[in-house]
Design a protein around this motif. Structure first.
Motif, PDB file in Angstrom:
ATOM      1  N   LEU A  69      24.966  -9.871  43.279  1.00 37.68           N
ATOM      2  CA  LEU A  69      25.912 -10.815  42.691  1.00 37.68           C
ATOM      3  C   LEU A  69      25.286 -12.181  42.434  1.00 37.68           C
ATOM      4  O   LEU A  69      25.616 -12.846  41.449  1.00 37.68           O
ATOM      5  CB  LEU A  69      27.132 -10.977  43.600  1.00 37.68           C
ATOM      6  N   PHE A  70      24.393 -12.631  43.314  1.00 38.54           N
ATOM      7  CA  PHE A  70      23.876 -13.990  43.197  1.00 38.54           C
ATOM      8  C   PHE A  70      22.744 -14.106  42.183  1.00 38.54           C
ATOM      9  O   PHE A  70      22.656 -15.101  41.460  1.00 38.54           O
ATOM     10  CB  PHE A  70      23.417 -14.504  44.563  1.00 38.54           C
ATOM     11  N   LEU A  71      21.861 -13.123  42.112  1.00 42.18           N
ATOM     12  CA  LEU A  71      20.711 -13.236  41.216  1.00 42.18           C
ATOM     13  C   LEU A  71      21.095 -13.355  39.735  1.00 42.18           C
ATOM     14  O   LEU A  71      20.500 -14.167  39.023  1.00 42.18           O
ATOM     15  CB  LEU A  71      19.738 -12.085  41.446  1.00 42.18           C
ATOM     16  N   LEU A  99      25.215 -28.299  42.005  1.00 38.04           N
ATOM     17  CA  LEU A  99      26.567 -27.903  42.406  1.00 38.04           C
ATOM     18  C   LEU A  99      26.890 -26.487  41.940  1.00 38.04           C
ATOM     19  O   LEU A  99      27.503 -25.711  42.697  1.00 38.04           O
ATOM     20  CB  LEU A  99      27.595 -28.885  41.852  1.00 38.04           C
ATOM     21  N   LEU A 100      26.486 -26.140  40.724  1.00 33.55           N
ATOM     22  CA  LEU A 100      26.716 -24.777  40.231  1.00 33.55           C
ATOM     23  C   LEU A 100      25.994 -23.745  41.086  1.00 33.55           C
ATOM     24  O   LEU A 100      26.537 -22.674  41.376  1.00 33.55           O
ATOM     25  CB  LEU A 100      26.245 -24.649  38.786  1.00 33.55           C
ATOM     26  N   THR A 101      24.783 -24.052  41.500  1.00 36.21           N
ATOM     27  CA  THR A 101      24.039 -23.126  42.356  1.00 36.21           C
ATOM     28  C   THR A 101      24.729 -22.969  43.703  1.00 36.21           C
ATOM     29  O   THR A 101      24.847 -21.849  44.219  1.00 36.21           O
ATOM     30  CB  THR A 101      22.599 -23.630  42.544  1.00 36.21           C
ATOM     31  N   MET A 102      25.211 -24.069  44.267  1.00 34.31           N
ATOM     32  CA  MET A 102      25.907 -23.991  45.558  1.00 34.31           C
ATOM     33  C   MET A 102      27.203 -23.190  45.428  1.00 34.31           C
ATOM     34  O   MET A 102      27.508 -22.353  46.282  1.00 34.31           O
ATOM     35  CB  MET A 102      26.205 -25.404  46.077  1.00 34.31           C
ATOM     36  N   ALA A 159      29.341 -15.836  45.627  1.00 32.07           N
ATOM     37  CA  ALA A 159      28.712 -14.529  45.806  1.00 32.07           C
ATOM     38  C   ALA A 159      28.824 -14.081  47.260  1.00 32.07           C
ATOM     39  O   ALA A 159      29.036 -12.896  47.534  1.00 32.07           O
ATOM     40  CB  ALA A 159      27.247 -14.581  45.378  1.00 32.07           C
ATOM     41  N   GLY A 160      28.720 -15.023  48.188  1.00 29.80           N
ATOM     42  CA  GLY A 160      28.878 -14.688  49.607  1.00 29.80           C
ATOM     43  C   GLY A 160      30.279 -14.221  49.926  1.00 29.80           C
ATOM     44  O   GLY A 160      30.472 -13.233  50.648  1.00 29.80           O
TER      45      GLY A 160
END
Length: 133
Positions: free
Chosen positions: A13-15, A51-54, A60-61
């Motif tokens: 989900l995160f990649l 912020l988007l990455t966080m 995703a978590g």
């Protein structure tokens, strides 16, 4: 089972989200930062991407935790004896057992590296990234 499902889902989900953020930063963020020489302007350009990455990591978590819970309840088998699972880790982390199995492990890794082209590419990328930094 739930923890392994969580980690697999987290990566899956995160990649893709990280890939989309990186493409956006490459197409829009870096050209904007090249236009402005001031460090505060560069910070305000990069800050939304941080912020988007966080948010992507947090989302995703959360999604991976819910999905792994649902999947483990639906398809997982309950552990009959949790004490046996605890002693299994004690056997795996025993220093004498690790030293005994080191040669077997090294032989397996060596044969895997020789036979796997994907492993060569991945290790080459890691080594190249370390050398560039």
């Amino acid at each position: 089972m739930r923890q392994s499902l969580f980690h697999v889902l987290m990566v899956c989900l995160f990649l893709p989200l990280l890939w989309v953020i990186a493409i956006s930063l490459n197409k829009f963020g870096f050209p904007l930062m090249e236009q402005f020489g001031d460090k505060s302007a560069k910070f305000f350009i990069v800050f939304p991407y941080i912020l988007l990455t966080m948010v992507a990591l947090y989302g995703a978590g959360k999604a991976a935790a819910r999905l792994s819970g649902i999947l483990s309840r639906k398809y997982g088998k309950p552990e009959e004896n949790s004490a046996a699972a605890d002693t299994q880790w004690d056997e795996l982390l025993d220093p004498q057992a690790v030293e005994r199995n080191r040669s077997i492990f090294m032989k397996n890794v060596d044969s895997w590296l020789k036979n796997s082209m994907l492993a060569r590419v991945i290790f080459g990328l890691v080594i190249g990234a370390v050398l560039v930094m």
